[in-house]
Motif scaffolding. Structure first.
Motif, PDB file in Angstrom:
ATOM      1  N   UNK A  25       0.861  -1.872  -0.179  1.00 14.06           N
ATOM      2  CA  UNK A  25       0.429  -0.225   0.030  1.00 14.06           C
ATOM      3  C   UNK A  25       0.746   1.387   0.268  1.00 14.06           C
ATOM      4  N   UNK A  26       0.183   2.664  -0.416  1.00 11.23           N
ATOM      5  CA  UNK A  26       0.930   3.724  -0.789  1.00 11.23           C
ATOM      6  C   UNK A  26       0.953   4.021   0.816  1.00 11.23           C
ATOM      7  N   UNK A  27       1.357   5.094   1.279  1.00  4.26           N
ATOM      8  CA  UNK A  27       1.608   5.024   2.814  1.00  4.26           C
ATOM      9  C   UNK A  27       0.500   6.251   2.756  1.00  4.26           C
ATOM     10  N   UNK A  28       0.189   7.158   2.032  1.00  4.91           N
ATOM     11  CA  UNK A  28      -1.099   8.121   2.195  1.00  4.91           C
ATOM     12  C   UNK A  28      -2.289   7.576   2.554  1.00  4.91           C
ATOM     13  N   UNK A  29      -2.376   5.556   1.869  1.00  7.15           N
ATOM     14  CA  UNK A  29      -3.694   5.148   1.738  1.00  7.15           C
ATOM     15  C   UNK A  29      -3.456   4.773   3.449  1.00  7.15           C
ATOM     16  N   UNK A  30      -2.159   4.369   4.322  1.00  2.00           N
ATOM     17  CA  UNK A  30      -1.958   4.118   5.229  1.00  2.00           C
ATOM     18  C   UNK A  30      -2.060   4.772   6.207  1.00  2.00           C
ATOM     19  N   UNK A  31      -2.162   6.434   6.105  1.00  2.00           N
ATOM     20  CA  UNK A  31      -1.691   7.193   6.900  1.00  2.00           C
ATOM     21  C   UNK A  31      -3.583   7.671   7.279  1.00  2.00           C
ATOM     22  N   UNK A  32      -3.815   7.777   6.214  1.00  2.00           N
ATOM     23  CA  UNK A  32      -5.734   7.595   6.543  1.00  2.00           C
ATOM     24  C   UNK A  32      -6.397   6.813   6.722  1.00  2.00           C
ATOM     25  N   UNK A  33      -5.873   5.607   6.640  1.00  2.00           N
ATOM     26  CA  UNK A  33      -6.520   4.571   7.741  1.00  2.00           C
ATOM     27  C   UNK A  33      -6.029   4.578   8.782  1.00  2.00           C
ATOM     28  N   UNK A  34      -4.726   4.750   9.529  1.00  2.00           N
ATOM     29  CA  UNK A  34      -4.623   4.243  10.497  1.00  2.00           C
ATOM     30  C   UNK A  34      -4.212   5.716  10.925  1.00  2.00           C
ATOM     31  N   UNK A  35      -4.296   6.602  10.896  1.00  2.00           N
ATOM     32  CA  UNK A  35      -4.102   7.769  11.262  1.00  2.00           C
ATOM     33  C   UNK A  35      -2.248   8.105  11.386  1.00  2.00           C
ATOM     34  N   UNK A  36      -2.178   8.997  11.616  1.00  2.00           N
ATOM     35  CA  UNK A  36      -0.293   9.681  10.754  1.00  2.00           C
ATOM     36  C   UNK A  36       0.784   8.878  12.146  1.00  2.00           C
ATOM     37  N   UNK A  37       0.046   8.779  13.435  1.00  2.00           N
ATOM     38  CA  UNK A  37       1.066   7.989  14.627  1.00  2.00           C
ATOM     39  C   UNK A  37       0.825   6.125  14.172  1.00  2.00           C
ATOM     40  N   UNK A  38       1.214   5.317  14.282  1.00  2.00           N
ATOM     41  CA  UNK A  38       1.039   4.431  13.771  1.00  2.00           C
ATOM     42  C   UNK A  38       2.047   3.160  13.982  1.00  2.00           C
ATOM     43  N   UNK A  77     -11.221  -2.556   8.960  1.00  2.00           N
ATOM     44  CA  UNK A  77     -10.739  -1.204  10.084  1.00  2.00           C
ATOM     45  C   UNK A  77     -11.761  -1.573  10.610  1.00  2.00           C
ATOM     46  N   UNK A  78     -11.219  -0.908  12.180  1.00  2.00           N
ATOM     47  CA  UNK A  78     -11.149  -2.029  13.574  1.00  2.00           C
ATOM     48  C   UNK A  78     -10.833  -0.431  14.637  1.00  2.00           C
ATOM     49  N   UNK A  79     -11.132  -0.768  15.570  1.00  2.00           N
ATOM     50  CA  UNK A  79     -11.462   0.785  16.789  1.00  2.00           C
ATOM     51  C   UNK A  79     -12.386   0.057  17.882  1.00  2.00           C
ATOM     52  N   UNK A  80     -11.696   0.820  18.948  1.00  2.00           N
ATOM     53  CA  UNK A  80     -12.788   0.338  20.567  1.00  2.00           C
ATOM     54  C   UNK A  80     -13.739   1.909  19.935  1.00  2.00           C
ATOM     55  N   UNK A  81     -14.699   1.093  20.613  1.00  2.00           N
ATOM     56  CA  UNK A  81     -16.597   1.702  20.852  1.00  2.00           C
ATOM     57  C   UNK A  81     -16.330   3.527  20.845  1.00  2.00           C
ATOM     58  N   UNK A  82     -14.919   3.547  21.475  1.00  2.00           N
ATOM     59  CA  UNK A  82     -14.943   5.125  21.780  1.00  2.00           C
ATOM     60  C   UNK A  82     -14.484   6.212  21.012  1.00  2.00           C
ATOM     61  N   UNK A 135     -15.521   6.505  14.548  1.00  2.00           N
ATOM     62  CA  UNK A 135     -15.142   7.022  12.701  1.00  2.00           C
ATOM     63  C   UNK A 135     -16.103   6.373  11.755  1.00  2.00           C
ATOM     64  N   UNK A 136     -16.491   6.514  10.656  1.00  2.00           N
ATOM     65  CA  UNK A 136     -16.844   4.961  10.304  1.00  2.00           C
ATOM     66  C   UNK A 136     -15.707   3.878   9.718  1.00  2.00           C
ATOM     67  N   UNK A 137     -15.965   3.146   9.802  1.00  2.00           N
ATOM     68  CA  UNK A 137     -15.194   2.053   9.843  1.00  2.00           C
ATOM     69  C   UNK A 137     -15.566   1.272   8.177  1.00  2.00           C
ATOM     70  N   UNK A 138     -16.287   1.116   8.144  1.00  2.00           N
ATOM     71  CA  UNK A 138     -17.065   0.641   6.640  1.00  2.00           C
ATOM     72  C   UNK A 138     -16.409   1.769   5.494  1.00  2.00           C
ATOM     73  N   UNK A 139     -16.284   2.850   5.849  1.00  2.00           N
ATOM     74  CA  UNK A 139     -15.693   3.639   4.746  1.00  2.00           C
ATOM     75  C   UNK A 139     -14.447   4.269   4.366  1.00  2.00           C
ATOM     76  N   UNK A 140     -13.933   3.744   6.211  1.00  2.00           N
ATOM     77  CA  UNK A 140     -11.966   3.485   5.713  1.00  2.00           C
ATOM     78  C   UNK A 140     -11.924   2.359   5.594  1.00  2.00           C
TER      79      UNK A 140
END
Length: 332
Positions: free
Chosen positions: A209-222, A304-309, A312-317
């Motif tokens: 994957x491109x870094x830009x795509x990863x940044x957008x989906x996982x956040x910049x600090x991963x 795409x996943x994350x805690x309930x708190x 963000x839109x997991x499916x769109x991501x």
């Protein structure tokens, strides 16, 4: 850490279950305790080779790109297996795992499984033996199974495991012999396969994957967490992203999940999306890369996943990231 445990547990489950013969798979690797019994080093040597540079295999023969093209079923040499009894049919499970459910010389069940390019954590930390010139570690499930793991890369830890399921004798003895045979064949490139056109098998999911795509989906600090040869995770502060390539069963109707919905991923590719509303909500999108005969084939999975708190839109991501991946994969 809770997020990391969740995502790696999921990847391990997918890797272990992909295409597995569940009726015969009687010795799941995850039952082995971390402090399982060690068997003495048959070589009688405690001397350890120096570790390689980070990211480098202990020998060029074990480079990930070469291991991806190694056929695990071809590594189960019948001439070697015949030393212990009568080989049965080989059972493939995904790209990297193969089993032979055979009988010993007294007609008792003897299951032999080899898995290549496996992530090594406990094994790497506790590898205090040598086998075929490589660091190794043995785990024993009393009166049931032995796991002989050989380290082929230090950072990240990768290796090869031979699993022997045997209730009527020393399971580690045949495990060592099979492991030595496996190592020799890999060094000789005796089990190299030619991938089908458009196959995922040669692709590294962590670098595709491109870094830009990863940044957008996982956040910049991963942080990046490879798992095996065909799975990768990017774990951020409030979300996680996984990408997996699998060789598995392809349903005729493409109904992988009961509640899945179709999504357009571009380029004529149809994705199948399904959400999960658990304590760690997620959305997964998969699509068929190759479909062969007898319902076998290859798929790509994005989650795409994350805690309930984490709102963000997991499916769109997942869909947005999947669309970028589709464009990076060679066509069949």
């Amino acid at each position: 850490m809770p997020r990391l445990v969740a995502v790696l547990s999921l990847i391990l489950l997918l890797a272990g279950c992909a295409g597995a013969d569940l009726a015969k798979q009687r010795f799941p690797r995850t039952t082995i305790p971390a402090n399982a019994e060690n068997v003495s080093d048959p070589s009688g040597s405690s001397e350890q080779p120096p570790p390689p540079a980070d990211g480098e295999p202990v020998d060029p023969a074990f480079a990930p790109d070469k291991l991806r093209l190694t056929d695990p079923c071809e590594l189960l040499d019948e001439d070697v297996l015949k030393r212990f009894g009568t080989p049965g049919d080989r059972s493939r499970s995904g790209y990297s795992r193969c089993s032979n459910f055979m009988k010993d010389k007294n007609g008792k069940d003897l299951a032999v499984t080899v898995e290549i390019g496996q992530t090594m954590t406990t094994e790497l930390k506790n590898a205090d033996k040598q086998l075929a010139g490589l660091r190794s570690y043995e785990q024993v499930l009393e009166n049931s199974a032995c796991f002989v793991s050989v380290i082929t890369q230090e950072e990240p830890g990768l290796g090869i495991t031979v699993q022997i399921g045997y209730e009527d004798g020393d399971a580690c003895a045949p495990g060592r012999e099979v492991a030595e045979s496996v190592i020799r064949q890999i060094k000789d490139r005796a089990a190299t396969r030619t991938p089908a056109k458009g196959s995922l098998i040669t692709l590294d999911p962590c670098t595709l994957p491109d870094k830009a795509a990863i940044d957008a989906a996982a956040g910049g600090d991963y942080r990046l967490y490879p798992y095996g040869l065909h799975n990768c995770a990017w774990v951020g502060k409030d979300r996680e992203l996984t990408l997996a390539f699998r060789e598995t069963f392809i349903p005729d109707d493409r109904e992988f999940e009961e509640k899945q919905t179709e999504v357009d991923l571009g380029g004529g590719v149809v994705g199948y999306q399904v959400s999960s509303s658990t304590a760690f909500p997620s959305c997964e999108v998969k699509w068929v890369q190759l479909a062969g005969s007898d319902n076998d084939g290859e798929i790509v999975e994005v989650k795409s996943a994350g805690p309930k708190a984490s709102e963000f839109d997991r499916c769109a991501t997942a869909v947005a990231f999947a669309k970028t991946v589709v464009g990076k994969i060679p066509k069949g």
